[in-house]
Design a protein around this motif. Structure first.
Motif, PDB file in Angstrom:
ATOM      1  N   VAL A 109       0.845  -1.198   0.000  1.00 27.22           N
ATOM      2  CA  VAL A 109       0.000   0.000   0.000  1.00 27.22           C
ATOM      3  C   VAL A 109       0.881   1.249   0.000  1.00 27.22           C
ATOM      4  CG1 VAL A 109      -1.999  -1.081   1.118  1.00 27.22           C
ATOM      5  CG2 VAL A 109      -0.189  -0.067   2.527  1.00 27.22           C
ATOM      6  N   GLU A 110       0.249   2.393  -0.253  1.00 25.57           N
ATOM      7  CA  GLU A 110       1.027   3.638  -0.359  1.00 25.57           C
ATOM      8  C   GLU A 110       1.389   4.231   1.009  1.00 25.57           C
ATOM      9  OE1 GLU A 110       0.390   6.197  -3.988  1.00 25.57           O
ATOM     10  OE2 GLU A 110      -1.684   5.631  -3.568  1.00 25.57           O
ATOM     11  N   ALA A 142      15.939   6.159  -2.466  1.00 29.36           N
ATOM     12  CA  ALA A 142      16.913   6.629  -3.456  1.00 29.36           C
ATOM     13  C   ALA A 142      16.344   6.688  -4.858  1.00 29.36           C
ATOM     14  CB  ALA A 142      18.139   5.711  -3.436  1.00 29.36           C
ATOM     15  N   ALA A 143      15.451   5.741  -5.178  1.00 30.98           N
ATOM     16  CA  ALA A 143      14.898   5.700  -6.537  1.00 30.98           C
ATOM     17  C   ALA A 143      13.620   4.878  -6.546  1.00 30.98           C
ATOM     18  CB  ALA A 143      15.909   5.085  -7.505  1.00 30.98           C
ATOM     19  N   TRP A 144      12.808   5.115  -7.556  1.00 29.05           N
ATOM     20  CA  TRP A 144      11.605   4.296  -7.798  1.00 29.05           C
ATOM     21  C   TRP A 144      11.604   3.892  -9.265  1.00 29.05           C
ATOM     22  CZ3 TRP A 144       7.757   5.473 -11.376  1.00 29.05           C
ATOM     23  CH2 TRP A 144       6.697   4.555 -11.407  1.00 29.05           C
ATOM     24  N   ILE A 145      11.351   2.605  -9.498  1.00 27.64           N
ATOM     25  CA  ILE A 145      11.300   2.081 -10.869  1.00 27.64           C
ATOM     26  C   ILE A 145       9.974   1.353 -11.046  1.00 27.64           C
ATOM     27  CG2 ILE A 145      12.325   0.408 -12.487  1.00 27.64           C
ATOM     28  CD1 ILE A 145      14.878   1.276 -10.380  1.00 27.64           C
ATOM     29  N   GLY A 146       9.153   1.781 -11.997  1.00 26.22           N
ATOM     30  CA  GLY A 146       7.855   1.127 -12.146  1.00 26.22           C
ATOM     31  C   GLY A 146       7.078   1.632 -13.340  1.00 26.22           C
ATOM     32  N   LEU A 147       5.770   1.519 -13.243  1.00 30.98           N
ATOM     33  CA  LEU A 147       4.879   1.805 -14.358  1.00 30.98           C
ATOM     34  C   LEU A 147       4.005   3.013 -14.031  1.00 30.98           C
ATOM     35  CD1 LEU A 147       5.636  -0.620 -16.051  1.00 30.98           C
ATOM     36  CD2 LEU A 147       5.163  -1.462 -13.747  1.00 30.98           C
ATOM     37  N   ASP A 148       3.497   3.639 -15.093  1.00 31.13           N
ATOM     38  CA  ASP A 148       2.593   4.771 -14.912  1.00 31.13           C
ATOM     39  C   ASP A 148       1.162   4.237 -14.796  1.00 31.13           C
ATOM     40  OD1 ASP A 148       1.041   7.021 -15.047  1.00 31.13           O
ATOM     41  OD2 ASP A 148       2.264   7.998 -16.583  1.00 31.13           O
ATOM     42  N   PHE A 149       0.768   3.922 -13.562  1.00 24.84           N
ATOM     43  CA  PHE A 149      -0.534   3.284 -13.338  1.00 24.84           C
ATOM     44  C   PHE A 149      -1.694   4.186 -13.762  1.00 24.84           C
ATOM     45  CE2 PHE A 149       1.881   1.258  -9.648  1.00 24.84           C
ATOM     46  CZ  PHE A 149       2.133   0.083 -10.328  1.00 24.84           C
ATOM     47  N   GLU A 150      -1.537   5.486 -13.554  1.00 24.21           N
ATOM     48  CA  GLU A 150      -2.632   6.385 -13.937  1.00 24.21           C
ATOM     49  C   GLU A 150      -2.820   6.378 -15.454  1.00 24.21           C
ATOM     50  OE1 GLU A 150      -2.861  10.057 -11.806  1.00 24.21           O
ATOM     51  OE2 GLU A 150      -4.193  10.956 -13.291  1.00 24.21           O
ATOM     52  N   GLN A 151      -1.691   6.387 -16.171  1.00 25.46           N
ATOM     53  CA  GLN A 151      -1.782   6.336 -17.636  1.00 25.46           C
ATOM     54  C   GLN A 151      -2.405   5.023 -18.104  1.00 25.46           C
ATOM     55  OE1 GLN A 151      -1.334   8.767 -19.980  1.00 25.46           O
ATOM     56  NE2 GLN A 151      -2.239   7.177 -21.287  1.00 25.46           N
ATOM     57  N   GLU A 152      -2.093   3.923 -17.397  1.00 24.37           N
ATOM     58  CA  GLU A 152      -2.730   2.643 -17.740  1.00 24.37           C
ATOM     59  C   GLU A 152      -4.251   2.776 -17.644  1.00 24.37           C
ATOM     60  OE1 GLU A 152       0.894  -0.233 -16.055  1.00 24.37           O
ATOM     61  OE2 GLU A 152      -0.934   0.009 -14.879  1.00 24.37           O
ATOM     62  N   GLY A 153      -4.708   3.420 -16.568  1.00 23.35           N
ATOM     63  CA  GLY A 153      -6.149   3.631 -16.396  1.00 23.35           C
ATOM     64  C   GLY A 153      -6.719   4.527 -17.486  1.00 23.35           C
ATOM     65  N   LEU A 174     -13.706  -4.088 -10.729  1.00 29.94           N
ATOM     66  CA  LEU A 174     -12.997  -4.974  -9.802  1.00 29.94           C
ATOM     67  C   LEU A 174     -11.700  -4.258  -9.441  1.00 29.94           C
ATOM     68  CD1 LEU A 174     -13.591  -8.304 -11.762  1.00 29.94           C
ATOM     69  CD2 LEU A 174     -14.712  -7.584  -9.645  1.00 29.94           C
ATOM     70  N   GLU A 175     -11.666  -3.711  -8.245  1.00 28.53           N
ATOM     71  CA  GLU A 175     -10.520  -2.897  -7.817  1.00 28.53           C
ATOM     72  C   GLU A 175      -9.384  -3.781  -7.307  1.00 28.53           C
ATOM     73  OE1 GLU A 175     -11.894  -0.480  -4.598  1.00 28.53           O
ATOM     74  OE2 GLU A 175     -13.680   0.110  -5.688  1.00 28.53           O
ATOM     75  N   GLY A 176      -8.175  -3.286  -7.456  1.00 27.64           N
ATOM     76  CA  GLY A 176      -7.031  -3.954  -6.834  1.00 27.64           C
ATOM     77  C   GLY A 176      -7.034  -3.725  -5.329  1.00 27.64           C
ATOM     78  N   THR A 177      -5.962  -4.150  -4.683  1.00 25.20           N
ATOM     79  CA  THR A 177      -5.836  -4.037  -3.227  1.00 25.20           C
ATOM     80  C   THR A 177      -6.098  -2.604  -2.753  1.00 25.20           C
ATOM     81  OG1 THR A 177      -4.255  -5.832  -3.215  1.00 25.20           O
ATOM     82  CG2 THR A 177      -4.227  -4.362  -1.300  1.00 25.20           C
ATOM     83  N   THR A 178      -7.001  -2.460  -1.809  1.00 30.14           N
ATOM     84  CA  THR A 178      -7.363  -1.139  -1.301  1.00 30.14           C
ATOM     85  C   THR A 178      -6.135  -0.424  -0.727  1.00 30.14           C
ATOM     86  OG1 THR A 178      -9.534  -2.006  -0.762  1.00 30.14           O
ATOM     87  CG2 THR A 178      -8.913   0.082   0.289  1.00 30.14           C
ATOM     88  N   ALA A 183      -4.260   0.410  -7.597  1.00 34.96           N
ATOM     89  CA  ALA A 183      -5.720   0.511  -7.448  1.00 34.96           C
ATOM     90  C   ALA A 183      -6.143   1.981  -7.447  1.00 34.96           C
ATOM     91  CB  ALA A 183      -6.184  -0.183  -6.168  1.00 34.96           C
ATOM     92  N   ASN A 184      -5.423   2.802  -6.712  1.00 31.19           N
ATOM     93  CA  ASN A 184      -5.768   4.227  -6.641  1.00 31.19           C
ATOM     94  C   ASN A 184      -5.629   4.893  -8.014  1.00 31.19           C
ATOM     95  OD1 ASN A 184      -6.150   3.998  -3.896  1.00 31.19           O
ATOM     96  ND2 ASN A 184      -4.110   4.737  -3.352  1.00 31.19           N
ATOM     97  N   ASP A 185      -4.478   4.676  -8.656  1.00 28.16           N
ATOM     98  CA  ASP A 185      -4.179   5.423  -9.884  1.00 28.16           C
ATOM     99  C   ASP A 185      -4.949   4.906 -11.097  1.00 28.16           C
ATOM    100  OD1 ASP A 185      -2.463   6.698  -8.207  1.00 28.16           O
ATOM    101  OD2 ASP A 185      -0.613   5.904  -9.077  1.00 28.16           O
ATOM    102  N   ARG A 186      -5.159   3.596 -11.145  1.00 29.88           N
ATOM    103  CA  ARG A 186      -5.923   3.064 -12.286  1.00 29.88           C
ATOM    104  C   ARG A 186      -7.377   3.523 -12.220  1.00 29.88           C
ATOM    105  NH1 ARG A 186      -3.040  -2.953 -12.149  1.00 29.88           N
ATOM    106  NH2 ARG A 186      -1.079  -2.201 -13.025  1.00 29.88           N
TER     107      ARG A 186
END
Ligand code: AHR
Length: 331
Positions: A109-110, A142-153, A174-178, A183-186
């Motif tokens: 979670v965030e 130090a860094a974050w590596i990942g995907l643009d979840f909001e853009q996916e949505g 069907l939401e992902g983990t609360t 889940a938030n960004d998509r």
């Protein structure tokens, strides 16, 4: 942000001299990094994975284990928290106590990370986030590596708007983990893309990113609205979409026809369902982050300047594109 961690590298390196290399793929609670890990060229890394909730997660774990192999100069201490936030934070504390050289977290979670990230910082251990983000201060990792979840949505929502936006369409989600970033960004991205269309969200509940969760939530939706009362399912990942397909078929309806389905991930089983016409559109979420994360860890531990935010690009597939891509799909 980078500066803070670069200044702690010397401390981490010195601490590591006294540590033991721990065996790859061991559990955070039982492995011992206490004498030698990080000595020489070996970098000891604690990886706090969310769990094993989905096909995407399995592919991500495999990518990380391959990248953080002993052949590549790492000793990996692996922990999967079974989607339990308290257990994941405890795993990170265990890594700190073991004195690993670096910690990688895929945060379930965030929220709720401030204290333990501060503890890692105080101990001089750099943290790199992969996949999901946190709400804690950027100074604490130090860094974050990942995907643009909001853009996916947004991509998923734009397709829905183009296909169904001019017709009255009842959608369930069907939401992902609360509380999780995807889940938030998509949700945010999709909702913004369908604004002003004739798509109405009639219900939205969490299926926790699992196939069983997606199935049981969809069964509930069908009980409440009937198969005729639902036109469209937006699933935050393929596994929940696959569970929904089972529920729709059990109710005597045809997934992809009677009820359209959009999902996110593009793992092999989801892509097969798209080819089979049971899912109508999938936005990719690339799980193969291991090499980028390993490069970031190496850079941070060696005191190099590392890109603080690294997005990996996602594709999107309709049925024809899925047919073409499936034979060469790596996950
Ligand atoms: O954080 C990425 C998400 O987590 C994937 O979309 C989902 O399948 C996984 O469980």
């Amino acid at each position: 942000m980078k500066k803070r961690f670069l200044s702690t590298i010397a401390i981490a390196g010195a601490a590591a001299m006294a540590l033991t290399a721990c065996s790859s793929d061991s559990d955070a609670g039982s492995s011992d990094a206490a004498d030698g890990g990080g000595g020489g060229d070996v970098i000891t890394v604690g990886f706090a994975q969310t769990g094993s909730e989905s096909g995407w997660r399995s592919a991500n774990t495999e990518s990380m284990k391959t990248a953080f192999s002993s052949e590549n100069g790492f000793e990996l201490v692996f922990n999967a928290a079974d989607n339990d936030t308290a257990a994941q934070i405890a795993a990170v504390r265990s890594f700190i106590n073991q004195g690993v050289d670096a910690i990688v977290i895929a945060p379930i979670v965030e929220d709720g990370w401030d204290d333990v990230l501060q503890e890692a910082s105080d101990a001089g251990i750099p943290v790199i986030l992969e996949d999901r983000t946190v709400s804690a201060s950027e100074d604490l990792y130090a860094a974050w590596i990942g995907l643009d979840f909001e853009q996916e949505g947004v991509t998923a929502g734009e397709w829905a708007a183009a296909e169904f936006g001019d017709t009255e369409t009842n959608m369930v989600v069907l939401e992902g983990t609360t509380g999780s970033a995807p889940a938030n960004d998509r949700a945010t991205g999709f909702d913004s893309a369908i604004e002003g269309t004739m798509i109405t969200k009639i219900d939205s509940q969490t299926g926790d990113f699992t196939r069983d969760g997606g199935k049981s939530v969809m069964e509930g939706f069908i009980q409440n609205y009937g198969v005729d009362g639902i036109d469209l399912v937006y699933a935050h990942n393929d596994d929940m979409a696959l569970g929904a397909i089972e529920a729709i078929e059990a109710a005597g309806a045809v997934p992809g026809e009677d009820i359209k389905i959009i999902s996110i991930d593009a793992v092999h089983d989801g892509m097969q369902a798209l080819v089979d016409g049971k899912i109508n559109y999938i936005v990719e979420c690339n799980p193969l982050l291991g090499d980028l994360v390993a490069a970031a860890v190496t850079g941070v531990v060696n005191g190099e300047d590392v890109e603080a935010v690294q997005y990996v690009e996602d594709l999107a597939f309709d049925q024809a594109a899925a047919e073409e891509a499936l034979p060469d799909r790596k996950y």
